[in-house]
Structure formats: structure tokens, C-alpha cells
Design an enzyme around this catalytic site. Structure first.
Site, PDB file in Angstrom:
ATOM      1  N   GLY A  69       0.816  -1.210   0.000  1.00 46.42           N
ATOM      2  CA  GLY A  69       0.000   0.000   0.000  1.00 46.42           C
ATOM      3  C   GLY A  69       0.849   1.259   0.000  1.00 46.42           C
ATOM      4  O   GLY A  69       0.508   2.262  -0.638  1.00 46.42           O
ATOM      5  N   THR A  70       1.960   1.215   0.707  1.00 40.91           N
ATOM      6  CA  THR A  70       2.836   2.385   0.799  1.00 40.91           C
ATOM      7  C   THR A  70       3.331   2.790  -0.587  1.00 40.91           C
ATOM      8  O   THR A  70       3.256   3.963  -0.975  1.00 40.91           O
ATOM      9  CB  THR A  70       4.038   2.062   1.717  1.00 40.91           C
ATOM     10  OG1 THR A  70       3.526   1.798   3.027  1.00 40.91           O
ATOM     11  CG2 THR A  70       5.030   3.207   1.774  1.00 40.91           C
ATOM     12  N   ASN A 144      -7.639   3.742   9.067  1.00 41.96           N
ATOM     13  CA  ASN A 144      -6.997   2.615   9.747  1.00 41.96           C
ATOM     14  C   ASN A 144      -7.179   2.650  11.259  1.00 41.96           C
ATOM     15  O   ASN A 144      -7.175   1.612  11.908  1.00 41.96           O
ATOM     16  CB  ASN A 144      -5.512   2.555   9.391  1.00 41.96           C
ATOM     17  CG  ASN A 144      -4.839   3.908   9.383  1.00 41.96           C
ATOM     18  OD1 ASN A 144      -5.248   4.816   8.656  1.00 41.96           O
ATOM     19  ND2 ASN A 144      -3.816   4.049  10.188  1.00 41.96           N
ATOM     20  N   GLN A 172      -7.545  -0.221   3.884  1.00 35.37           N
ATOM     21  CA  GLN A 172      -8.278  -0.780   5.023  1.00 35.37           C
ATOM     22  C   GLN A 172      -9.692  -1.209   4.662  1.00 35.37           C
ATOM     23  O   GLN A 172     -10.304  -1.985   5.392  1.00 35.37           O
ATOM     24  CB  GLN A 172      -8.327   0.220   6.182  1.00 35.37           C
ATOM     25  CG  GLN A 172      -6.994   0.448   6.868  1.00 35.37           C
ATOM     26  CD  GLN A 172      -6.470  -0.781   7.615  1.00 35.37           C
ATOM     27  OE1 GLN A 172      -7.200  -1.747   7.863  1.00 35.37           O
ATOM     28  NE2 GLN A 172      -5.198  -0.750   7.983  1.00 35.37           N
ATOM     29  N   SER A 192      -3.653  -3.182  -0.523  1.00 39.78           N
ATOM     30  CA  SER A 192      -2.546  -3.928   0.084  1.00 39.78           C
ATOM     31  C   SER A 192      -2.984  -5.361   0.376  1.00 39.78           C
ATOM     32  O   SER A 192      -4.111  -5.594   0.815  1.00 39.78           O
ATOM     33  CB  SER A 192      -2.115  -3.235   1.377  1.00 39.78           C
ATOM     34  OG  SER A 192      -1.118  -3.991   2.018  1.00 39.78           O
ATOM     35  N   HIS A 194      -1.591  -7.628   2.600  1.00 39.72           N
ATOM     36  CA  HIS A 194      -1.512  -8.229   3.943  1.00 39.72           C
ATOM     37  C   HIS A 194      -2.622  -7.788   4.891  1.00 39.72           C
ATOM     38  O   HIS A 194      -2.689  -8.242   6.033  1.00 39.72           O
ATOM     39  CB  HIS A 194      -0.128  -7.994   4.580  1.00 39.72           C
ATOM     40  CG  HIS A 194       0.141  -6.598   5.038  1.00 39.72           C
ATOM     41  ND1 HIS A 194       0.183  -6.257   6.368  1.00 39.72           N
ATOM     42  CD2 HIS A 194       0.420  -5.474   4.354  1.00 39.72           C
ATOM     43  CE1 HIS A 194       0.484  -4.970   6.475  1.00 39.72           C
ATOM     44  NE2 HIS A 194       0.637  -4.473   5.266  1.00 39.72           N
ATOM     45  N   THR A 230      11.594  -7.228 -11.147  1.00 42.18           N
ATOM     46  CA  THR A 230      11.039  -8.576 -11.308  1.00 42.18           C
ATOM     47  C   THR A 230       9.883  -8.765 -10.332  1.00 42.18           C
ATOM     48  O   THR A 230      10.004  -8.460  -9.142  1.00 42.18           O
ATOM     49  CB  THR A 230      12.132  -9.631 -11.060  1.00 42.18           C
ATOM     50  OG1 THR A 230      13.199  -9.355 -11.965  1.00 42.18           O
ATOM     51  CG2 THR A 230      11.616 -11.037 -11.274  1.00 42.18           C
ATOM     52  N   CYS A 317       4.882   6.165  17.493  1.00 38.02           N
ATOM     53  CA  CYS A 317       6.140   6.222  18.210  1.00 38.02           C
ATOM     54  C   CYS A 317       7.253   6.565  17.219  1.00 38.02           C
ATOM     55  O   CYS A 317       7.786   5.697  16.547  1.00 38.02           O
ATOM     56  CB  CYS A 317       6.419   4.877  18.871  1.00 38.02           C
ATOM     57  SG  CYS A 317       7.757   4.965  20.038  1.00 38.02           S
TER      58      CYS A 317
HETATM   59  N1  PLP Z   1      -2.741   2.883   3.922  1.00 40.27           N
HETATM   60  C1  PLP Z   1      -3.405   2.530   5.033  1.00 40.27           C
HETATM   61  C2  PLP Z   1      -4.714   3.160   5.343  1.00 40.27           C
HETATM   62  C3  PLP Z   1      -2.856   1.586   5.901  1.00 40.27           C
HETATM   63  O1  PLP Z   1      -3.501   1.250   7.018  1.00 40.27           O
HETATM   64  C4  PLP Z   1      -1.600   1.008   5.574  1.00 40.27           C
HETATM   65  C5  PLP Z   1      -0.956   0.024   6.487  1.00 40.27           C
HETATM   66  O2  PLP Z   1      -1.065   0.106   7.679  1.00 40.27           O
HETATM   67  C6  PLP Z   1      -0.957   1.397   4.399  1.00 40.27           C
HETATM   68  C7  PLP Z   1      -1.564   2.337   3.593  1.00 40.27           C
HETATM   69  C8  PLP Z   1       0.368   0.835   3.998  1.00 40.27           C
HETATM   70  O3  PLP Z   1       0.244  -0.436   3.422  1.00 40.27           O
HETATM   71  P1  PLP Z   1       1.505  -1.434   3.381  1.00 40.27           P
HETATM   72  O4  PLP Z   1       1.724  -1.905   4.780  1.00 40.27           O
HETATM   73  O5  PLP Z   1       1.080  -2.520   2.445  1.00 40.27           O
HETATM   74  O6  PLP Z   1       2.657  -0.651   2.838  1.00 40.27           O
END
Ligand code: PLP
Length: 369
Positions: A69-70, A144, A172, A192, A194, A230, A317
Site C-alpha cells: 500500500g505504501t 486505519n 483498510q 494492500s 496483507h 522482477t 512512536c
Molecule cells: N494505507 C493505510 C490506510 C494503511 O492502514 C496502511 C498500512 O497500515 C498502508 C496504507 C500501507 O500499506 P503497506 O503496509 O502494504 O505498505
């Protein structure tokens, strides 16, 4: 152990792991290789793309697989046109806020959309953005921390009419509520793996073909040239399987989670000084963020950990300094109150017995505390 932190990450589903294993060992070919072993990997990636596309109602060619997601959020914001301004909501994940700040430091004008006490974007905030006419607006679908769900379809319609590109972080929301890309009306959407019982380190940016993607990673021509490197074949296969399961099981999962959340919130009512944040907002059925007057959230988290219960606190943190959650701050929650926050996020394997045990432990810790 009672795991109540599914918004941080979810345990991998056994069926997902099973689908992935052959691609870690037997089918190790590079999807770009032309011989049979390579083609086997390529068709596995293609199949996963179709599984994900089916979950969100798009064509497979509208999906760019990323490392999570990042990266998807970074890639979305990188579509911002030169000289254009951008607006992001004040409650976005750091993977939207930080790239937005970087763009600001490079000379782009940045505007933050405010939220109300329930963590919802207001029409006034949208009107203000329309006046400012940025090139891109990013508003998350579900938060989140609080689980609050934004009315993206409504805002996207208004912003689109002004030729503003709309991005939504649906990380989320996916697998917890129906996520239909076209119905939401955004141009770009981040996902994302996971968070939906798939493996970590895999995600996707979904895009409308009218948007010019500006690759962040350059190199090979993978992912239509939009994301070089890749492919993480096993993880992509896992993400695809997780998407297929989410589609098949969404209604059952929602029903189960809502039942558990109702039980949880009923039990929480008996705890003196407890507030549920964003209570009036429509929220994900798996998420409850609470604060208990006079209690330190991080301390409570550690005490719960000793009882074998995993939850998250509402503080970030960073460099050893404990800051109250920027999300709660944006909602106007006082810093002391925000520092008392803990987030409980339920998952498909949680049981009523676990919720009852959690309430028992929380009640005893907060009354003692
Ligand atoms: N966006 C939201 C709202 C999230 O809660 C998170 C992960 O906590 C992310 C993006 C980031 O996703 P990833 O952990 O796959 O990089």
C-alpha cells in the site's frame, strides 16, 4: 493468544499459503523469460491480476502490482502534474502524508482537508478544495485507526467535474466492505495484500486509463512500464488468492465481524470513562478505537500483551517521542484523551469467546488502573 490487531496486519490464510508455495520452489521462473518456466510464472501473475480485478470490478490492465500500500500511495501521488497543487485529508496514512509533504517541499502547494469530530470529511472542506482547484486530491476510503468510512463516491463526483484527479487509499476497506472502483469514481486507488489475509510486501495501484502514470521505479518494462522490477510472483499469487476468497466470503465475514463488534461495544459500555472514537460515523465492522479517561493507551497495550492479547495504541512512536495520534488530533480530541487510545481491530477467525475474554481483561485492567 488473542489477536485483535487485524488493521496492522492479518495472519495469512492457509488457502493463500497453499497457492503460493509452488511459486517459491517449483515454479521459480522469471515472468519475463520466454521459455516454459518463465511463462508459467507469467500466467500465474496474470491469473492473480484477474482475481483482484474481479474483486474490485476493473479490467486486469488497470492494475499495477506494487510492493504494498505504501508504494501504491507514493505512485498515486507521483501522478501530480508539474506546478499543480494537491490536497490530502488530515487523517491520511503517513504513506500519503509524507509524499505530499515532499511534493510541498518541491514547490507544489499543499492543502489539508479537515475532518469533523467523527473523522468525516465535511462538504465545506470539499467546497474549499474545489475553490483551490488542485491537480490531485487524496481521501482514504476507510481510516486505519477509527474505521470511519468516507463518502468517496459523492466527493469524487464533485471533484471529477472540476477536472481534479481523485485518489483513494482503500487499503483498510478492501475485504471489509464492497470496494467497486467504478462505483467509487476515483481515478486512482491503493490496495494492500496483507490486510486481506494475503502475504506482506505486495499491493496494487488501480488506475483509470485516462491518468498518466509517472513511474517511481524505473528499469525493466514490467507492469506495463509503470513499475520496474522482477515481479514478486509468489506474493502476487497469494494476493490474487486472498482477493478471490475476499470476494467469495465478504458477506459472511461482514456479518461475523458485525456480530462480534456489537458484542464488544456492548461490553465496553460497562467500563467507566470509556469513549468510542468516531462513534457516529459509519465504520468498518471490524474496527473500534476507544479511549479510557485517565488511562495511558500504551501502558494498557503492554498490560494486555502480558495477558496474551494483542491490540494497537493510538500513538505514533517516532524517534522515541510518543505523539498522540494525528488522526485523533485532526478530529479535535484533546492530547491527553488521544494518548489513552487503543484500537481493537477484529478478524475473521476471532470468536465470541475471545471477545468476552478481552472485555473481562480490559475491564479488570482499567478499573484497577
Ligand atoms: N494505507 C493505510 C490506510 C494503511 O492502514 C496502511 C498500512 O497500515 C498502508 C496504507 C500501507 O500499506 P503497506 O503496509 O502494504 O505498505
Amino acid at each position: 493468544m488473542i489477536y485483535l490487531d487485524h488493521n496492522a496486519t492479518t495472519p495469512i490464510d492457509d488457502r493463500v499459503l497453499e497457492a503460493m508455495l509452488p511459486f517459491l520452489k517449483t515454479f521459480y521462473g522469471n515472468p519475463s523469460s520466454l521459455y516454459r518456466l518463465g511463462r508459467a510464472s507469467k500466467s500465474a501473475v496474470d491469473a492473480a491480476r484477474e482475481q483482484l480485478a474481479a474483486l474490485i470490478g476493473v479490467q486486469p490492465g488497470q492494475i499495477i502490482f506494487t510492493s504494498g500500500g505504501t508504494e501504491a500511495n507514493n505512485l498515486a501521488l507521483a501522478t501530480l502534474a508539474p506546478q499543480a497543487g494537491l490536497a490530502v485529508s488530515a487523517i491520511e496514512h503517513p504513506s500519503v502524508i509524507e509524499p505530499a509533504l515532499r511534493l510541498q517541499s518541491l514547490g507544489h502547494e499543499l492543502h489539508l482537508l479537515n475532518v469533523d469530530a467523527n473523522g468525516l470529511i465535511t462538504q465545506d472542506a470539499v467546497d474549499e478544495v474545489i475553490r483551490l482547484k488542485p491537480g490531485l486530491v487524496s481521501i482514504m476510503l476507510a481510516n486505519n485507526e477509527t474505521g470511519a468510512i468516507q463518502n468517496i463516491a459523492d466527493y469524487a463526483g464533485q471533484l471529477r467535474a472540476q477536472d481534479i484527479i481523485v485518489h483513494t487509499d482503500a487499503v483498510q476497506a478492501l475485504g471489509k466492505i464492497p470496494v467497486d472502483f467504478n462505483r467509487l469514481g476515483a481515478h486512482l486507488m491503493s490496495l494492500s495484500s496483507h490486510k486481506i489475509y494475503g502475504p506482506k510486501g505486495c499491493g496494487a495501484l488501480v488506475f483509470e486509463k485516462s491518468v498518466a502514470i509517472n513511474p517511481v521505479l524505473l528499469g525493466g518494462g514490467q507492469e506495463q512500464g509503470f513499475r520496474a522490477g522482477t515481479e514478486n510472483v509468489a506474493a502476487i499469487v497469494g494476493f490474487g488468492k486472498a482477493a478471490e476468497l475476499a470476494k467469495a466470503e465478504l458477506a459472511d465475514r461482514q456479518e461475523h465481524l458485525l456480530k462480534l463488534r456489537t458484542l464488544l461495544e456492548h461490553g465496553l459500555k460497562a467500563i467507566p470513562g470509556l469513549t468510542v472514537f468516531a462513534q457516529q460515523a459509519e465504520r468498518l465492522s471490524n474496527t473500534v478505537q476507544v479511549g479510557v479517561r485517565g488511562i495511558d493507551g500504551e501502558m494498557l497495550l503492554m498490560q494486555l500483551d502480558q495477558k496474551g492479547i494483542a491490540v494497537s495504541s493510538g500513538s505514533a512512536c517516532a524517534s522515541g517521542l510518543r505523539e498522540p495520534s494525528p488522526v485523533l488530533a485532526a478530529m479535535g480530541v484533546e492530547p491527553d484523551r488521544a494518548k489513552s487510545a487503543i484500537r481493537i481491530s477484529l478478524g475473521k477467525a476471532n470468536t465470541e469467546a475471545e471477545i468476552i475474554e478481552f472485555i473481562k481483561q480490559l475491564t479488570s485492567l482499567t478499573i484497577k488502573g
